[in-house]
Design an enzyme around this catalytic site. Sequence first.
Site, mmCIF file in Angstrom:
data_model
loop_
_atom_site.group_PDB
_atom_site.id
_atom_site.type_symbol
_atom_site.label_atom_id
_atom_site.label_comp_id
_atom_site.label_asym_id
_atom_site.label_seq_id
_atom_site.Cartn_x
_atom_site.Cartn_y
_atom_site.Cartn_z
ATOM 1 N N LYS A 1 10.879 -21.746 -31.929
ATOM 2 C CA LYS A 1 9.969 -21.428 -30.972
ATOM 3 C C LYS A 1 8.696 -21.910 -31.385
ATOM 4 C CE LYS A 1 12.404 -18.169 -27.978
ATOM 5 N NZ LYS A 1 12.849 -16.936 -28.101
ATOM 6 N N ARG A 2 8.217 -22.054 -32.689
ATOM 7 C CA ARG A 2 7.037 -22.151 -33.052
ATOM 8 C C ARG A 2 6.556 -23.683 -32.466
ATOM 9 N NH1 ARG A 2 6.279 -23.495 -38.122
ATOM 10 N NH2 ARG A 2 8.495 -23.512 -38.597
#
Length: 467
Positions: free
Chosen positions: A239-240
Amino acid sequence: MQQVITRFPPSPTGYLHIGGARTSLFNWLFARSRRGQFILRIEDTDVERSTEESVKAILDAMEWLELGWDEGPYFQTKRLEVYREYAEKLLKTGHAYWCECSARELEQRRGTALAEGRKPKYDGACRSKALGEGTNRVLRFRSPESGTTVLNDIIKGPIEFENSELDDLVIVKSDGIPTYNFAVVVDDITMGITHVIRGDDHVNNTPRQILIYRALGAKLPEFGHVPMIHGEDRSPLSKRHGATSVMEYKKMGFLPEALLNCLVRLGWSHGDEEIFSREELIEKFSLENVGKSPSIFTMEKLLWLNAHYIKEKRAEELVELLRPFAAAHNYPEKSDAFMAAAIRTLRPRVHTLVEMAEAMRFYMVEEIEFDPEAAAKFLTAEMVPVFSRLISELSALATFDEETLEPVFRNTAQELKVKLGKIAQPVRVALTGGTKSPGLFEIMEVLGKDAVIERLKRARSGRAEER
Ligand code: GLU
């Protein structure tokens, strides 16, 4: 030749993410390219973490990507009988045994092993107890204590594992639910799977699965483990790096064709080609051309592909796709034909449907908003006579298209002794509110005579100067 049968077996513990979609796509493509079958199986044995919402989310995403399956979805929780039957086979042949070690005991023994510098694997305490089934007992697989197991991976080549490294893994838990490594083998055998294509995070499970196939006397499928997907910083995609859910990309205004094309290139290549239609992929896809090293997902590439597919799509189809995005802006209703005409002018300039919906604002709203800087610079008092002249010339036009508009602008410039270039930008601001837009005559034609004249009048009225 044997018919190819592949499968995609997601665990319904969340949405379909980019990695899962790529695995699904490779299995789908491989099956389609070999005129085989593609099976969808929901691996829901982790009862606590599996949800119906996730099942729905996964199916929705597969449908959006048009990865149609030929069989299923099967649900593992509806197949407990089958696992039971296969567990009994293993028990009968001595390849499985009941174990009564409690979680606490196992924990303690693991702690001791670690403290003594030994590998914390199951110590085989119940191996020769010949226990029967009973409460709190689990069924374990009797792994060979010596020798090696070789995985001949289609993508990675041969990988050798020491059997002594492999645990007597639990295959059925005390609640009767099979564990992943066992259920997957039983399913792949009973569903006739010929090719197991999955992420290489499963490589270490494969020797255990191979041992179970052998214990059951079953033929091994071909295994192909696909390298991980990384983000631009070369760490595993997470998700980063941005959205990881397939349906997030739909919401962000990507077309399924673009995402699919982007996904297939994560690991697979065909010379230096970048753009592939679904038909071309089916024709060209092969596992031999899947690389061994991690592939890198970049937003830039996806945006580029999306821009390409937006340009390729028929404007009428884009109207349909664009409606929900336009609705988010609460634009007044417009006809399909008007929207299609607007889209044709915007299509070469945007990367996503979200951008397109935003860019079409000036076409959709009755009263455009002026960018204050653009208005101050271009909607000046000097322009008042130019706008007046244009208004009267344009009002006299019977047809309103590039051919009739161009001479009006040229003549007005000549007669008022201003450069054509000096007129174009103020008119653009008057019609769109800003300084960037598709070609001036194109937008005038789409907006139509009445709207153009009204907007010129409004710009002339000086309201813009007050800003
Ligand atoms: N349910 C497993 C997963 O989602 C399937 C792995 C496999 O393909 O065997 O990772």
